[in-house]
Design an enzyme around this catalytic site. Structure first.
Site, short mmCIF file in Angstrom:
data_model
loop_
_atom_site.label_atom_id
_atom_site.label_comp_id
_atom_site.label_asym_id
_atom_site.label_seq_id
_atom_site.Cartn_x
_atom_site.Cartn_y
_atom_site.Cartn_z
N GLN A 154 0.85 -1.19 0.00
CA GLN A 154 0.00 0.00 0.00
C GLN A 154 0.89 1.24 0.00
OE1 GLN A 154 -3.51 0.00 0.58
NE2 GLN A 154 -3.44 -2.24 0.40
N GLU A 159 4.87 -7.07 12.79
CA GLU A 159 4.08 -8.21 13.28
C GLU A 159 4.85 -8.92 14.38
OE1 GLU A 159 1.01 -8.91 12.15
OE2 GLU A 159 1.17 -7.18 10.82
N SER A 212 -10.90 -9.05 14.20
CA SER A 212 -11.09 -9.49 12.81
C SER A 212 -10.75 -10.96 12.66
CB SER A 212 -10.22 -8.64 11.89
OG SER A 212 -8.92 -8.58 12.39
N ASN A 213 -9.82 -11.43 13.47
CA ASN A 213 -9.34 -12.80 13.33
C ASN A 213 -9.86 -13.62 14.51
OD1 ASN A 213 -7.93 -15.10 12.77
ND2 ASN A 213 -5.91 -14.22 13.24
N TYR A 258 5.03 -6.23 22.37
CA TYR A 258 4.05 -6.31 21.28
C TYR A 258 2.71 -5.75 21.78
CZ TYR A 258 1.39 -7.99 17.29
OH TYR A 258 0.59 -8.05 16.19
#
Ligand SMILES: *[C@@H]1O[C@H](CO)[C@@H](O)[C@H](O)[C@H]1NC(C)=O
Ligand SMILES: *[C@@H]1O[C@H](CO)[C@@H](O)[C@H](O)[C@H]1NC(C)=O
Ligand SMILES: *[C@@H]1O[C@H](CO)[C@@H](O)[C@H](O)[C@H]1NC(C)=O
Length: 362
Positions: free
Chosen positions: A79, A141, A198-199, A255
């Site tokens: 993107q 990530e 979302s997951n 994280y």
């Protein structure tokens, strides 16, 4: 320690501790933010274990007046992202940041975004590398969601990630110290707890925790297969909630993602976090800015605490006290990251090779 235990101490002692802790936190955060924004080289002294520094013949990273060229090997997630002048964002000399591969031989550094090359490391340039060019491994990530790490060994010179011990530290968010205390008003709250996910993995720790929690209290769920939450409605929707479940998809040191920074804090919902231990969060946030699920022995205990706060506006408002002196940073995400790379490259005299990237990042 359970927040409810603290509450039992005499009111004025509590207030004093509270004021002191606010002061100390504001000070620490201030020192911390200064460290992480002003002095790139100090971050380099904290080297990830498993990495080796090689005494180089100093490949002139800071030739006075010359502008460094940084090649972004891919756009993150393919993107295109807006860039900003680093002189405006960070008050440093600008770098020439480009995604045009014709610059490869002239580039002082190449930033490789893990997600975009890991499926096939052949997507990386195979030919000779200019001797002083530095390759930067960029990944936001967590190790759990970073496939093919082994194929990244022996290729890179610098790390760029959310981990504090990265050469270029690019967290998902941060706080800024205000120059003077601000008056703020908490948005009107008509709902209790929201979660956007979302997951949905039923075996995951966070879904299992939710299944337990929902026995005691109702949670509104947004995201795929649940209520829609368009980006442009995020703040207006989530700000109606008193609490937001900022549950990370995997547990790793440092994280701490946009679930905390944008979904919860950006929407003025008090974060209920599930992620690394509380001490880790407290390196980024004042202790009274969030609720950690580990503060309670069970989901039932957490539910009880949230329901108590729901009925006690004074106690609830304490979770916003830190906003008198601090605010979540609103600096542009990707542009800021690339400018941080620019800054570190301008001041770094040593360089490394990373034989054990996959050993370090896990
Ligand atoms: C890429 O850079 C080269 C060399 O400066 C230039 O000739 C070319 O037009 C650029 N390509 C794009 C798509 O900007
Ligand atoms: C960067 O790492 C590569 C791969 O290990 C190494 O060959 C190269 O010499 C290093 N370059 C610099 C400038 O440190
Ligand atoms: C904040 O509120 C106090 C008391 O209402 C007022 O005296 C002060 O001027 C306000 N400060 C700002 C920056 O608005």
């Amino acid at each position: 320690m359970l927040p409810s235990e603290q509450m039992k101490s005499p009111a004025c002692q509590h207030l004093l501790i509270f004021i002191l802790s606010q002061f100390v936190t504001a000070f620490c955060l201030f020192a911390y933010i200064r460290l992480s924004t002003d002095t790139g080289p100090q971050l380099l002294s904290r080297q990830p274990s498993g990495l080796t520094t090689q005494p180089g013949n100093n490949p002139t990273p800071t030739q006075a007046g010359s502008q460094l060229t940084i090649l972004r090997w891919t756009w993150p997630f393919q993107q295109p992202t807006a860039l900003r002048k680093c002189s405006e964002l960070l008050g440093i000399r600008d770098c020439h940041i480009t995604a045009n591969h014709s610059w490869y031989l002239k580039a002082d550094a190449v930033i490789v975004h893990h997600k975009d090359v890991c499926s096939s490391p052949k997507k990386l340039l195979q030919g000779p590398r200019p001797p002083s060019q530095r390759w930067i491994w960029f990944n936001l990530e967590s190790p759990t969601h970073s496939p093919n790490l082994g194929s990244m060994d022996n290729l890179f010179n610098l790390t760029m990630s959310y981990r504090r011990d990265s050469d270029i530290f690019t967290p998902y968010g941060g706080l800024e110290v205000l120059s003077q205390p601000q008056n703020f008003s908490i948005p009107a709250k008509s709902k209790l707890v929201a979660w956007a996910v979302s997951n949905w993995n039923p075996a995951s720790r966070r879904v299992q925790y939710y299944e337990e929690l929902k026995k005691y209290l109702h949670v509104d769920i947004y995201g795929k297969h649940h209520m829609p939450l368009p980006q442009n409605k995020q703040v207006s929707t989530l700000s109606q909630y008193k609490f937001y479940l900022a549950f990370e998809n995997s547990l790793h040191e440092d994280y701490i993602t946009e679930k905390l920074w944008s979904n919860a804090l950006g929407s003025w919902a008090v974060p209920v976090v599930c992620g690394p231990p509380r001490e880790n969060y407290e390196r980024f946030l004042p202790p009274d800015a969030f609720i950690h699920i580990n503060d309670f022995p069970s989901a039932q205990g957490l539910a009880q605490h949230l329901l108590e706060l729901d009925k006690d506006p004074v106690r609830y408002q304490r979770y916003f006290q830190w906003r008198t002196w601090l605010k979540p940073s609103e600096r542009p995400f990707w542009a800021l990251h690339f400018c941080k790379a620019c800054r570190v490259l301008q001041v770094t005299e040593t360089y490394q090779t990373l034989p054990g990237l996959s050993k370090w990042f896990r």
